[in-house]
Write a protein that holds these residues in place. Structure first.
Motif: not given
Length: 454
Positions: A275-283, A287-289, A318-321, A327-330
């Motif tokens: 998730s790009n949003a999670t990756l951003k918070r992780m620093n 991106t996933a792309e 990390e929201s359910e979304a 999960l879908a990306f993995i």
């Protein structure tokens, strides 16, 4: 003769450094024993990547003192670096060595045994570390395979990670010394090298001029050049690399690897979240792309390579979304193996102070969903090898269900087995065999038939 025993926690870099410290004590006349035996000195090479790792480090230090209350217990490594002052007051610990001081273990022990006033804490400021430390290993306990540390430190400062503060900024080992250690390992029978480091992809970035790349051939300014330098080491049959940052996986990097005779197509690209949003918070710095583009670049050249990764579930916020997106990306990337870690708070990091810390129950549930996907992907990856010819580097002889087998790994790090009854000559470890992958011996091991030694 004094006796010593080691216990290692944490990463492959720690495993390498333990091997190097052990060899230094052997050279100084120590007798090395297993950890559960009574010894004069116990060295715990600690980990501090999470609060749980801290706790395990303390437990092993106390365990060492209980094995022999009169022994010298040495806390070394990341937890020692992080908690030097508290360890100074811990009655189970006699000496504290930071990460830069591991190389001085023999000298520090000699001073401790000879001087009543010898200092107990030897921990430097990692912000001052500018050069790769003089620590090397010339043999491997495994004999067949050896870790070869080529880099230390990290400049990434991910929001959940304490390691840059404990290991310092990036420092690359000079290529000439890397090559010479590879030659020494090969001379001692090692046939497979696994390059490792804290942030392996950054190898060479701290070299400012050709002289710093040193004295072997044309030197090596980056990881690909270093691998090229090692590919010609006589006796080395396989080269592996440890964890990589995704953005190193460019078409040019993949094309360069394809030219190496001994490179094993097994890539560990650290994802952490899809998730790009999670990756951003992780620093995280991609991106996933961009991650997907790296995987595609590698698969364009190595279409059936083993792709493995790390994923953190339940990161703060990390929201359910976001988890479903990850999960879908993995699932889409179809990794051979996914190492799954429920987020564990590490005091001193930005993530520890973030709002929306998730419950253990949520993290456990999400980890279980990823584990189910992981099991499915592992089975599929191994199944694709049925009917194909595989190369095994033999490592040990093991008995399974009453029959004896020669066990080893493929170039993609899939576990393989050859029944001893199928061999026309005496079985040998540390040798290359080729055979057809006929069936599963158990859930993880593929059985080879029509085997020949190469």
């Amino acid at each position: 003769m004094r006796t010593a025993a080691f216990h290692t926690l944490g990463c492959k870099v720690n495993a390498y450094e333990t091997e190097a410290m052990e060899q230094a004590l052997l050279a100084a006349g120590y007798d090395i024993r297993s950890f559960e035996e009574r010894a004069d000195v116990y060295i715990i090479n600690t980990c501090s990547v999470t609060n749980i790792a801290d706790r395990k480090s303390r437990q092993m230090l106390h365990r060492a003192k209980s094995l022999n209350p009169g022994a010298v217990v040495v806390a070394a490594g990341c937890y020692a670096q992080a908690a030097a002052e508290s360890l100074k007051e811990d009655g189970s610990v006699d000496l504290v060595l930071g990460n830069q001081e591991k190389k001085d273990l023999v000298r520090i022990l000699e001073a401790y045994f000879s001087e009543d006033a010898a200092p107990a804490v030897h921990v430097g400021d990692m912000r001052e570390a500018k050069r790769y430390e003089d620590l090397s290993a010339n043999r491997s306990e495994e004999h067949t395979r050896a870790f070869l540390k080529v880099q230390d430190g990290c400049n990434q400062y991910c929001s959940y990670c304490i390691i840059p503060f404990l290991r310092g900024n990036i420092r690359s080992r000079r290529p000439g010394e890397v090559r010479r250690e590879a030659e020494r390992l090969a001379a001692n029978g090692v046939r497979e090298l696994v390059l490792t480091g804290i942030h392996l992809s950054s190898y060479g970035r701290d070299f400012k001029n050709k002289e710093e790349r040193e004295d072997f051939g044309d030197g090596a300014a980056n990881l690909l050049e270093l691998l090229t330098l090692l590919d010609s080491v006589e006796g080395i049959e396989r080269l592996r690399i440890g964890s990589l940052e995704p953005k190193i996986a460019t078409p040019e990097f993949a094309a360069g690897l394809s030219k190496l005779k001994h490179f094993c197509p097994h890539f560990h690209l650290s994802l952490q979240s899809g998730s790009n949003a999670t990756l951003k918070r992780m620093n995280r710095r991609y991106t996933a792309e961009e991650f997907k583009a790296g995987v595609e670049a590698l698969r364009a050249v190595f279409p059936d390579a083993a792709m493995t990764t790390d994923v953190i579930v339940g990161f703060p916020g990390e929201s359910e979304a976001e988890f479903s997106e990850s999960l879908a990306f993995i699932s889409e990337i179809a990794f051979y193996e996914t190492h799954i870690f429920p987020y564990s708070k590490r005091e001193g990091t930005k993530a520890a102070a973030m709002p929306e810390q998730l419950s253990s129950a949520v993290k456990k549930k999400r980890a279980a969903r990823l584990q189910a996907l992981n099991a499915e992907r592992q089975r599929a990856f191994r199944t694709r090898r049925l009917g194909s010819v595989q190369e095994m580097l033999s490592e040990e002889i093991t008995e399974i269900d009453g029959e004896r087998y020669l066990i080893g790994n493929s170039r993609e790090y899939v576990k393989l087995a050859v029944p001893l009854t199928a061999l026309s000559e005496a079985p040998e470890t540390n040798c290359l065999y080729r055979g057809k992958a006929e069936r599963f011996l158990d859930a993880e091991i593929l059985l080879l038939t029509n085997v020949s030694k190469t």
